[in-house]
Design an enzyme around this catalytic site. Structure first.
Site, PDB file in Angstrom:
ATOM      1  CB  CYS A  74      -0.921   0.024   1.212  1.00 41.43           C
ATOM      2  SG  CYS A  74      -2.004  -1.406   1.402  1.00 41.43           S
ATOM      3  CB  CYS A  77       0.312   2.589  -4.493  1.00 43.07           C
ATOM      4  SG  CYS A  77       0.495   1.278  -5.714  1.00 43.07           S
ATOM      5  CG  HIS A  78      -2.068   4.712  -1.575  1.00 40.37           C
ATOM      6  ND1 HIS A  78      -2.898   5.421  -2.409  1.00 40.37           N
ATOM      7  CD2 HIS A  78      -2.456   3.412  -1.699  1.00 40.37           C
ATOM      8  CE1 HIS A  78      -3.759   4.609  -2.997  1.00 40.37           C
ATOM      9  NE2 HIS A  78      -3.507   3.376  -2.585  1.00 40.37           N
ATOM     10  CB  CYS A 112      -6.300  -1.220  -3.557  1.00 36.88           C
ATOM     11  SG  CYS A 112      -6.837   0.474  -3.885  1.00 36.88           S
ATOM     12  CB  CYS A 175     -33.030   1.681  10.740  1.00 32.90           C
ATOM     13  SG  CYS A 175     -32.490   0.231   9.824  1.00 32.90           S
ATOM     14  CB  CYS A 178     -34.444   2.111  17.093  1.00 27.80           C
ATOM     15  SG  CYS A 178     -35.217   0.577  17.638  1.00 27.80           S
ATOM     16  CG  HIS A 179     -31.122   4.031  15.414  1.00 27.34           C
ATOM     17  ND1 HIS A 179     -30.509   3.863  16.648  1.00 27.34           N
ATOM     18  CD2 HIS A 179     -31.085   2.815  14.819  1.00 27.34           C
ATOM     19  CE1 HIS A 179     -30.106   2.617  16.777  1.00 27.34           C
ATOM     20  NE2 HIS A 179     -30.447   1.958  15.693  1.00 27.34           N
ATOM     21  NE  ARG A 216     -24.465  -2.065  17.258  1.00 27.97           N
ATOM     22  CZ  ARG A 216     -25.597  -2.733  17.516  1.00 27.97           C
ATOM     23  NH1 ARG A 216     -25.903  -3.830  16.825  1.00 27.97           N
ATOM     24  NH2 ARG A 216     -26.408  -2.303  18.456  1.00 27.97           N
ATOM     25  CB  CYS A 220     -29.399  -3.697  13.914  1.00 19.05           C
ATOM     26  SG  CYS A 220     -28.658  -2.503  15.049  1.00 19.05           S
TER      27      CYS A 220
END
Length: 259
Positions: A74, A77-78, A112, A175, A178-179, A216, A220
Site C-alpha cells: 500500500c 503506491c500511496h 486495490c 431502523c 429506534c434511531h 453492526r 441489528c
C-alpha cells in the site's frame, strides 16, 4: 408547447428529488455521536489511545500497509498514510467509476489488493481487513463525515434510505423507529442512540473485538429477527452510504469503542 411543458415537469421533478435527498434527516443542532450515549468508562477508553483496544488493530494495519504483496505494498503506491489517507474515510462509501458501484472502505481496500497487488481479496470481518481499514480510517480522526450522494451514488443513496425506513423481520421494525423516533430512550439496559456509523471500525465490549459497520447493521437485523444480507452485500453498502450522509458533520472516531 407540449414538449416544453414535459421538459419543465421533468426538470421540476429532478429538482424536487435533489432537494429531498439533500435535506437533513436530523437537524444539525440535534446531531449526536453514539459516544455521547455511552458511559464514562467507555468514553474514557475511546479517548485514550493506550486503553482503546482498537489501536491494537491500527498498529497491525500499519504493519500491513508497509508489507509487500507480490512486490507491491500500500505504501509503495500511496506513500505515508498520515498524508495520503487524511480525509479518505470521511468520504466513504463512494462511487467508483471503474466498477460502476458504490464501495465502502473495505471494498476499496480489496479492489486495490486485486487490481494493483494481484492478491486475493481479504475476507470481510477478517483481522487483516479490519486492521487495514482501521489504520486508514484512523488517519481521518476528528474530520467530519462528508460523503457525496450525487451522480452515480444517488441510486445507492435512495436504496439505502428506503431500507432504513422500511419495516423488517418478525418484529416489524424499521431502523428509523429506534434511531430517529426514540433515540435517547431506554431499551432494557441500553440507551438508544441516533445510530451513526462514525466510530467504525469499532471495538465493541460485547464482541470482545473489532468489527465493521456492516457487522453492526447485521447484528441489528438479527435482533429484530430479519433476514441478514451476506457481508459485503450491496444493500449493506447502500445503507452505509445513507447513514454516512445522515451523520454528515459528525467527526470520524475510528477506532471507536462501544458497549
Amino acid at each position: 408547447m407540449p414538449w416544453r411543458r414535459s421538459a419543465c415537469a421533468a426538470a421540476a421533478a429532478l429538482l424536487a428529488l435533489s432537494a429531498t435527498a439533500q435535506q437533513r434527516a436530523l437537524p444539525l443542532q440535534t446531531l449526536r455521536s453514539g459516544l455521547s450515549f455511552a458511559g464514562a468508562d467507555v468514553r474514557a477508553m475511546q479517548a485514550d489511545e493506550v486503553a482503546n483496544p482498537g489501536f491494537l488493530w491500527v498498529e497491525r494495519g500499519e504493519t500491513l500497509w508497509r508489507r509487500a504483496v507480490n512486490g507491491s505494498s500500500c505504501q509503495s503506491c500511496h506513500g505515508d498514510a498520515a498524508a495520503s489517507m487524511r480525509g479518505v474515510a470521511a468520504r466513504y462509501p463512494a462511487y467508483d467509476r471503474a466498477s460502476g458501484t458504490v464501495m465502502d472502505l473495505e471494498a476499496r481496500i480489496n479492489a486495490c489488493r486485486v487490481g494493483h497487488q494481484g492478491a486475493k481479496p481479504l475476507e470481510r470481518e477478517s483481522d487483516e481487513l479490519l486492521s487495514i481499514s482501521a489504520y486508514v480510517a484512523s488517519q481521518s480522526r476528528g474530520m467530519p463525515l462528508a460523503v457525496s450522494i450525487d451522480g452515480g451514488a444517488r441510486a445507492s443513496f435512495e436504496r439505502g434510505r428506503a431500507l432504513y425506513t422500511r419495516r423488517h423481520g418478525q418484529m416489524n421494525l424499521a431502523c428509523a423507529q429506534c434511531h430517529e423516533q426514540n433515540w435517547g430512550k431506554r431499551l432494557y439496559a441500553e440507551t438508544l442512540s441516533q445510530g451513526h456509523g462514525n466510530a467504525f471500525p469499532a471495538y465493541r465490549l460485547e464482541w470482545q473485538g473489532l468489527g465493521s459497520l456492516q457487522r453492526r447493521i447485521r447484528a441489528c437485523l438479527f435482533g429484530i429477527r430479519a433476514e441478514m444480507p451476506r457481508p459485503g452485500a450491496p444493500e449493506l453498502t447502500d445503507l452505509e452510504l445513507y447513514l454516512a450522509w445522515r451523520g454528515q458533520g459528525l467527526p470520524i472516531e475510528a477506532p471507536g469503542v462501544r458497549r
